[in-house]
Design a protein around this motif. Sequence first.
Motif, PDB file in Angstrom:
ATOM      1  N   ALA A  60     -83.397  95.836  87.827  1.00 49.29           N
ATOM      2  CA  ALA A  60     -84.727  95.755  88.437  1.00 49.29           C
ATOM      3  C   ALA A  60     -84.687  95.255  89.876  1.00 49.29           C
ATOM      4  N   ASP A  61     -83.773  94.329  90.167  1.00 50.82           N
ATOM      5  CA  ASP A  61     -83.739  93.752  91.506  1.00 50.82           C
ATOM      6  C   ASP A  61     -83.183  94.710  92.553  1.00 50.82           C
ATOM      7  N   GLU A  62     -82.738  95.883  92.117  1.00 54.17           N
ATOM      8  CA  GLU A  62     -82.336  96.912  93.074  1.00 54.17           C
ATOM      9  C   GLU A  62     -83.567  97.535  93.740  1.00 54.17           C
ATOM     10  N   LEU A  63     -84.743  97.312  93.128  1.00 54.36           N
ATOM     11  CA  LEU A  63     -85.995  97.807  93.688  1.00 54.36           C
ATOM     12  C   LEU A  63     -86.696  96.686  94.448  1.00 54.36           C
ATOM     13  N   ASP A  64     -87.450  97.051  95.477  1.00 57.10           N
ATOM     14  CA  ASP A  64     -88.233  96.080  96.236  1.00 57.10           C
ATOM     15  C   ASP A  64     -89.671  96.582  96.245  1.00 57.10           C
ATOM     16  N   ILE A  65     -90.422  96.206  95.206  1.00 60.50           N
ATOM     17  CA  ILE A  65     -91.762  96.748  94.993  1.00 60.50           C
ATOM     18  C   ILE A  65     -92.764  95.607  94.867  1.00 60.50           C
ATOM     19  N   GLY A  66     -93.690  95.506  95.814  1.00 59.64           N
ATOM     20  CA  GLY A  66     -94.771  94.541  95.725  1.00 59.64           C
ATOM     21  C   GLY A  66     -94.313  93.106  95.952  1.00 59.64           C
ATOM     22  N   SER A  67     -95.297  92.188  95.867  1.00 65.15           N
ATOM     23  CA  SER A  67     -95.017  90.782  96.153  1.00 65.15           C
ATOM     24  C   SER A  67     -95.167  89.896  94.917  1.00 65.15           C
TER      25      SER A  67
END
Length: 279
Positions: free
Chosen positions: A257-264
Amino acid sequence: MKKRSLENSQPTPIVLTIAGSDSGGGAGIQADIKAISATGSYACSAITAITAQNTQGVSAIFPIPLEHINNQLDAVFSDLNIVAVKVGMLADSEIIKVVAAKIKQYKPTFLVVDPVMVATSGDLLLQESAINTLKSELLPLADLITPNLPEGAALTGAALPTCEDDMGAMISALRQLNVKAVLLKGGHLEQDENSNDLLIFQDHFELLTAKRINTHNTHGTGCTLSSAIASYLAQGNDLQQAVTRGKQYISSAIAHADELDIGSGHGPVNHFFAGHANV
């Protein structure tokens, strides 16, 4: 137009998801379609509600009119060879009754119900008055229900489990829900080293364990897991195999999951961590 020849093709495993739409793309219908596709099945959908939602929470819910939910279900069931159905967010009693009636009418081979009541953010997604309708109308039709700990507590009236012993103490009450099998998910026990679930049948239960992943990106985990299980059921796996493979899939999706950078806020899991390969 002449249809292409299907002589050498295998039946496509088709899974219907009946759930709410997440405008942020991390949970609900959007997560379901991603999970079903990533695990090798074909996804179709019927939307029960439209949420205004992002990684920080749910700000509004608009239930779809009952007639249009009926129309969506008739449209897909009358044309597609739907093998498995996953049911997620159903906003009120009347929607639950409509969905249950259509399941009885069309009789899909498998039904997985994720009794969505509380989002990861803590937002209430099912009216409290609808819980009894869910228990009486829909859950008895299910091959599997997949409550998390707050949902298990809401369904049984038990206290919220704070440890694995508390999860075990809930088994008897869950068996009284008149369902074939329950997957009680222990992901909320964040102090535990492992993320353990209980697969509960009427005569026995099994412990499913996986290493807990340290990440804030867990939005849509329940939707994703239940959809993956429905997908594997549609492909011919038995219930235990489908649940085991589904847990392996969601564990990997969380691990990446941390490979994605989605939202705050709470970001989504990585549904396509393995490309489009079957997991």
